[in-house]
Design a protein around this motif. Structure first.
Motif, short mmCIF file in Angstrom:
data_model
loop_
_atom_site.label_atom_id
_atom_site.label_comp_id
_atom_site.label_asym_id
_atom_site.label_seq_id
_atom_site.Cartn_x
_atom_site.Cartn_y
_atom_site.Cartn_z
N ASP A 31 68.07 60.91 66.71
CA ASP A 31 66.82 60.82 67.35
C ASP A 31 66.64 62.68 67.68
OD1 ASP A 31 66.64 58.32 67.86
OD2 ASP A 31 67.37 58.00 69.83
N THR A 32 67.62 63.26 67.65
CA THR A 32 67.76 64.58 68.11
C THR A 32 67.25 65.26 66.68
OG1 THR A 32 69.33 64.53 69.70
CG2 THR A 32 68.91 66.66 68.73
N ALA A 33 67.63 64.88 65.49
CA ALA A 33 67.16 65.33 64.47
C ALA A 33 65.80 65.20 64.08
CB ALA A 33 68.16 64.79 63.12
N ILE A 34 65.24 64.00 64.59
CA ILE A 34 63.77 63.96 64.33
C ILE A 34 63.18 64.94 65.17
CG2 ILE A 34 61.94 62.27 65.08
CD1 ILE A 34 64.10 59.98 64.19
N VAL A 35 63.66 65.18 66.47
CA VAL A 35 62.74 66.13 67.44
C VAL A 35 62.96 67.42 66.79
CG1 VAL A 35 62.75 67.11 69.75
CG2 VAL A 35 63.30 64.86 69.53
N ALA A 36 64.13 67.84 66.08
CA ALA A 36 64.12 69.11 65.53
C ALA A 36 63.29 69.21 64.26
CB ALA A 36 65.57 69.25 65.09
N LEU A 37 63.19 68.35 63.53
CA LEU A 37 62.33 68.09 62.27
C LEU A 37 60.68 68.53 62.66
CD1 LEU A 37 63.97 65.40 60.24
CD2 LEU A 37 63.27 67.95 59.27
N ALA A 38 60.38 67.80 63.78
CA ALA A 38 58.88 67.85 64.22
C ALA A 38 58.76 69.35 64.93
CB ALA A 38 58.58 66.84 65.46
N GLU A 39 59.66 69.75 65.70
CA GLU A 39 59.58 71.31 66.39
C GLU A 39 59.47 72.04 65.21
OE1 GLU A 39 60.22 71.04 70.74
OE2 GLU A 39 62.03 71.41 69.56
N ILE A 40 60.43 71.94 64.00
CA ILE A 40 60.38 72.93 63.15
C ILE A 40 58.95 72.79 62.40
CG2 ILE A 40 61.51 73.76 60.83
CD1 ILE A 40 64.30 72.68 62.09
N ALA A 41 58.52 71.78 62.10
CA ALA A 41 57.25 71.77 61.32
C ALA A 41 56.30 72.28 62.12
CB ALA A 41 57.01 70.05 60.95
N ALA A 42 56.10 71.82 63.31
CA ALA A 42 55.38 72.58 64.19
C ALA A 42 55.11 74.00 64.54
CB ALA A 42 55.26 72.07 65.67
N LEU A 43 56.48 74.66 64.36
CA LEU A 43 56.50 76.09 64.34
C LEU A 43 55.93 76.75 63.09
CD1 LEU A 43 57.87 78.81 65.60
CD2 LEU A 43 59.99 78.07 64.71
N HIS A 44 56.26 76.05 61.96
CA HIS A 44 56.02 76.35 60.56
C HIS A 44 54.49 76.39 60.62
CE1 HIS A 44 55.74 76.99 56.48
NE2 HIS A 44 55.23 75.89 56.35
N ASP A 45 53.89 75.30 61.03
CA ASP A 45 52.29 75.21 60.94
C ASP A 45 51.80 76.46 61.94
OD1 ASP A 45 52.90 73.15 59.33
OD2 ASP A 45 52.19 71.52 61.06
N LYS A 46 52.35 76.61 62.92
CA LYS A 46 51.83 77.68 63.87
C LYS A 46 51.97 78.91 63.10
CE LYS A 46 52.56 79.85 68.31
NZ LYS A 46 53.46 79.88 69.67
N MET A 47 53.04 79.35 62.63
CA MET A 47 53.17 80.50 61.76
C MET A 47 52.30 80.67 60.63
SD MET A 47 57.17 80.68 62.20
CE MET A 47 57.57 82.38 61.17
N GLN A 48 51.83 79.63 60.02
CA GLN A 48 51.03 79.49 58.85
C GLN A 48 49.75 79.91 59.51
OE1 GLN A 48 51.75 79.65 55.41
NE2 GLN A 48 53.79 79.38 56.00
#
Length: 71
Positions: A31-48
């Motif tokens: 479950d923690t890995a899923i949260v990490a993936l979601a937050e990393i993706a959101a951070l990537h999208d924000k940076m883009q």
């Protein structure tokens, strides 16, 4: 910034939990890995998104059109 190293750490922890008969912890780490993936993706999208804003503003994210220029 590379943030996906945390996924490797979580995988290692899950492997340890599974090998040491800690199934609830292993499931929680999934479950923690899923949260990490979601937050990393959101951070990537924000940076883009910020990169695109800078391109439209001529490389600066200060103000809108004509910011810092006199007419």
């Amino acid at each position: 910034m590379r943030s996906d190293w945390i996924l490797d750490v979580l995988t290692d922890l899950k492997t340890f939990a599974t090998a040491n008969d800690l199934p609830v912890l292993a499931e929680q780490l999934d479950d923690t890995a899923i949260v990490a993936l979601a937050e990393i993706a959101a951070l990537h999208d924000k940076m883009q998104g910020n990169a695109h804003v800078e391109e439209r503003n001529g490389g600066s994210d200060f103000g809108g059109a004509g910011a810092g220029r006199h007419a």
